[in-house]
Scaffold this motif. Structure first.
Motif, mmCIF file in Angstrom:
data_model
loop_
_atom_site.group_PDB
_atom_site.id
_atom_site.type_symbol
_atom_site.label_atom_id
_atom_site.label_comp_id
_atom_site.label_asym_id
_atom_site.label_seq_id
_atom_site.Cartn_x
_atom_site.Cartn_y
_atom_site.Cartn_z
ATOM 1 N N ASN A 69 0.838 -1.202 0.000
ATOM 2 C CA ASN A 69 0.000 0.000 0.000
ATOM 3 C C ASN A 69 0.875 1.255 0.000
ATOM 4 O O ASN A 69 0.636 2.194 -0.767
ATOM 5 C CB ASN A 69 -0.929 0.006 1.210
ATOM 6 C CG ASN A 69 -2.070 0.994 1.071
ATOM 7 O OD1 ASN A 69 -3.213 0.659 1.298
ATOM 8 N ND2 ASN A 69 -1.787 2.243 0.703
ATOM 9 N N TYR A 70 1.894 1.267 0.846
ATOM 10 C CA TYR A 70 2.799 2.415 0.935
ATOM 11 C C TYR A 70 3.483 2.683 -0.407
ATOM 12 O O TYR A 70 3.492 3.822 -0.893
ATOM 13 C CB TYR A 70 3.842 2.167 2.029
ATOM 14 C CG TYR A 70 4.953 3.176 2.053
ATOM 15 C CD1 TYR A 70 4.729 4.477 2.508
ATOM 16 C CD2 TYR A 70 6.231 2.852 1.617
ATOM 17 C CE1 TYR A 70 5.748 5.411 2.528
ATOM 18 C CE2 TYR A 70 7.248 3.780 1.637
ATOM 19 C CZ TYR A 70 7.005 5.053 2.089
ATOM 20 O OH TYR A 70 8.018 5.981 2.097
ATOM 21 N N LEU A 71 4.050 1.652 -1.011
ATOM 22 C CA LEU A 71 4.756 1.833 -2.277
ATOM 23 C C LEU A 71 3.807 2.257 -3.394
ATOM 24 O O LEU A 71 4.155 3.099 -4.224
ATOM 25 C CB LEU A 71 5.501 0.552 -2.659
ATOM 26 C CG LEU A 71 6.682 0.196 -1.756
ATOM 27 C CD1 LEU A 71 7.243 -1.177 -2.127
ATOM 28 C CD2 LEU A 71 7.760 1.259 -1.818
ATOM 29 N N ALA A 72 2.607 1.706 -3.418
ATOM 30 C CA ALA A 72 1.635 2.074 -4.451
ATOM 31 C C ALA A 72 1.243 3.537 -4.351
ATOM 32 O O ALA A 72 1.261 4.273 -5.343
ATOM 33 C CB ALA A 72 0.396 1.179 -4.355
ATOM 34 N N PHE A 114 6.979 -6.325 -5.044
ATOM 35 C CA PHE A 114 7.340 -5.708 -3.771
ATOM 36 C C PHE A 114 7.673 -6.804 -2.765
ATOM 37 O O PHE A 114 6.881 -7.726 -2.573
ATOM 38 C CB PHE A 114 6.197 -4.857 -3.228
ATOM 39 C CG PHE A 114 5.733 -3.766 -4.160
ATOM 40 C CD1 PHE A 114 6.597 -3.139 -5.032
ATOM 41 C CD2 PHE A 114 4.404 -3.371 -4.162
ATOM 42 C CE1 PHE A 114 6.161 -2.124 -5.881
ATOM 43 C CE2 PHE A 114 3.955 -2.366 -5.007
ATOM 44 C CZ PHE A 114 4.836 -1.742 -5.866
ATOM 45 N N LYS A 115 8.821 -6.696 -2.112
ATOM 46 C CA LYS A 115 9.251 -7.689 -1.133
ATOM 47 C C LYS A 115 9.819 -7.007 0.103
ATOM 48 O O LYS A 115 10.626 -6.090 -0.003
ATOM 49 C CB LYS A 115 10.340 -8.599 -1.709
ATOM 50 C CG LYS A 115 9.823 -9.641 -2.646
ATOM 51 C CD LYS A 115 8.960 -10.584 -1.887
ATOM 52 C CE LYS A 115 8.514 -11.766 -2.654
ATOM 53 N NZ LYS A 115 7.515 -12.525 -1.957
ATOM 54 N N THR A 119 16.463 -11.315 1.290
ATOM 55 C CA THR A 119 17.166 -12.591 1.284
ATOM 56 C C THR A 119 16.648 -13.554 0.233
ATOM 57 O O THR A 119 17.414 -14.322 -0.328
ATOM 58 C CB THR A 119 17.073 -13.266 2.669
ATOM 59 O OG1 THR A 119 15.698 -13.443 3.006
ATOM 60 C CG2 THR A 119 17.753 -12.424 3.724
ATOM 61 N N LYS A 120 15.368 -13.530 -0.030
ATOM 62 C CA LYS A 120 14.787 -14.471 -0.978
ATOM 63 C C LYS A 120 14.945 -13.947 -2.410
ATOM 64 O O LYS A 120 14.546 -12.835 -2.724
ATOM 65 C CB LYS A 120 13.309 -14.678 -0.649
ATOM 66 C CG LYS A 120 12.673 -15.798 -1.400
ATOM 67 C CD LYS A 120 11.250 -16.013 -0.914
ATOM 68 C CE LYS A 120 10.609 -17.139 -1.666
ATOM 69 N NZ LYS A 120 9.210 -17.294 -1.302
ATOM 70 N N ASN A 141 12.522 -3.510 -2.800
ATOM 71 C CA ASN A 141 12.662 -3.936 -1.408
ATOM 72 C C ASN A 141 13.258 -2.788 -0.576
ATOM 73 O O ASN A 141 13.348 -1.659 -1.065
ATOM 74 C CB ASN A 141 13.508 -5.209 -1.308
ATOM 75 C CG ASN A 141 14.861 -5.056 -1.965
ATOM 76 O OD1 ASN A 141 15.462 -3.987 -1.933
ATOM 77 N ND2 ASN A 141 15.347 -6.116 -2.580
ATOM 78 N N LYS A 142 13.661 -3.089 0.643
ATOM 79 C CA LYS A 142 14.190 -2.066 1.550
ATOM 80 C C LYS A 142 15.416 -1.359 0.987
ATOM 81 O O LYS A 142 15.655 -0.197 1.290
ATOM 82 C CB LYS A 142 14.556 -2.691 2.893
ATOM 83 C CG LYS A 142 13.380 -3.196 3.665
ATOM 84 C CD LYS A 142 13.829 -3.880 4.935
ATOM 85 C CE LYS A 142 12.666 -4.526 5.656
ATOM 86 N NZ LYS A 142 13.091 -5.258 6.848
#
Length: 150
Positions: A69-72, A114-115, A119-120, A141-142
């Protein structure tokens, strides 16, 4: 509550700028789901109030939904501020292959996943890569989210 009632409420929330909808993307593939849409809150605090969850991130089970939601919403703000004309979508197939965010600018297509975790290793969904070989793909990602929203 009936589907029509929910639809009326969502339309009202959209008209008063509480939420915005993003439709599913499709270009003639039978496997793609387009009948659904996703709703994002302009203010995540309202979302948290509706579900009555103001816990810290480390004790929440919806961190992925919060990040999405934040990224969108921040991406839409960036597009508006920079006057970038684009159509925004999400993409999903019936067999659960999915991209969280898709941008279409003319003939250009860019997909984003979005992740929360770095690590994955995430690869482009095979069905998307096959159907749209000229599209770009990026994992947000972060480490790189600021480039996506600023």
């Amino acid at each position: 509550m009936s589907k029509n009632t929910v639809s009326i409420y969502l339309d009202l929330l959209s008209k008063v700028f509480i939420i915005f909808k993003v439709e599913g993307f499709r270009r003639n593939l039978r496997k793609e789901i387009v009948k659904s849409s996703r709703c994002y809150f302009y203010d995540i605090g309202i979302r948290n109030g509706i579900i009555n969850n103001f816990n810290r991130l480390d004790s929440r089970t919806d961190v992925g939904d919060l990040l999405e939601n934040y990224l969108a919403v921040e991406r839409v703000k960036k597009q508006k501020y920079l006057k970038i004309k684009t159509n925004n979508y999400f993409w999903r197939t019936y067999d659960q292959q999915e991209l969280d965010w898709l941008e279409e600018k003319g003939e250009e297509l860019a997909g984003f996943k979005f992740k929360c975790s770095e690590t994955k290793k995430v690869k482009i969904p095979a069905a998307f890569a096959k159907a749209y070989p000229d599209a770009t793909f990026e994992v947000i990602n972060k480490r790189n989210y600021l480039d996506f929203i600023t």
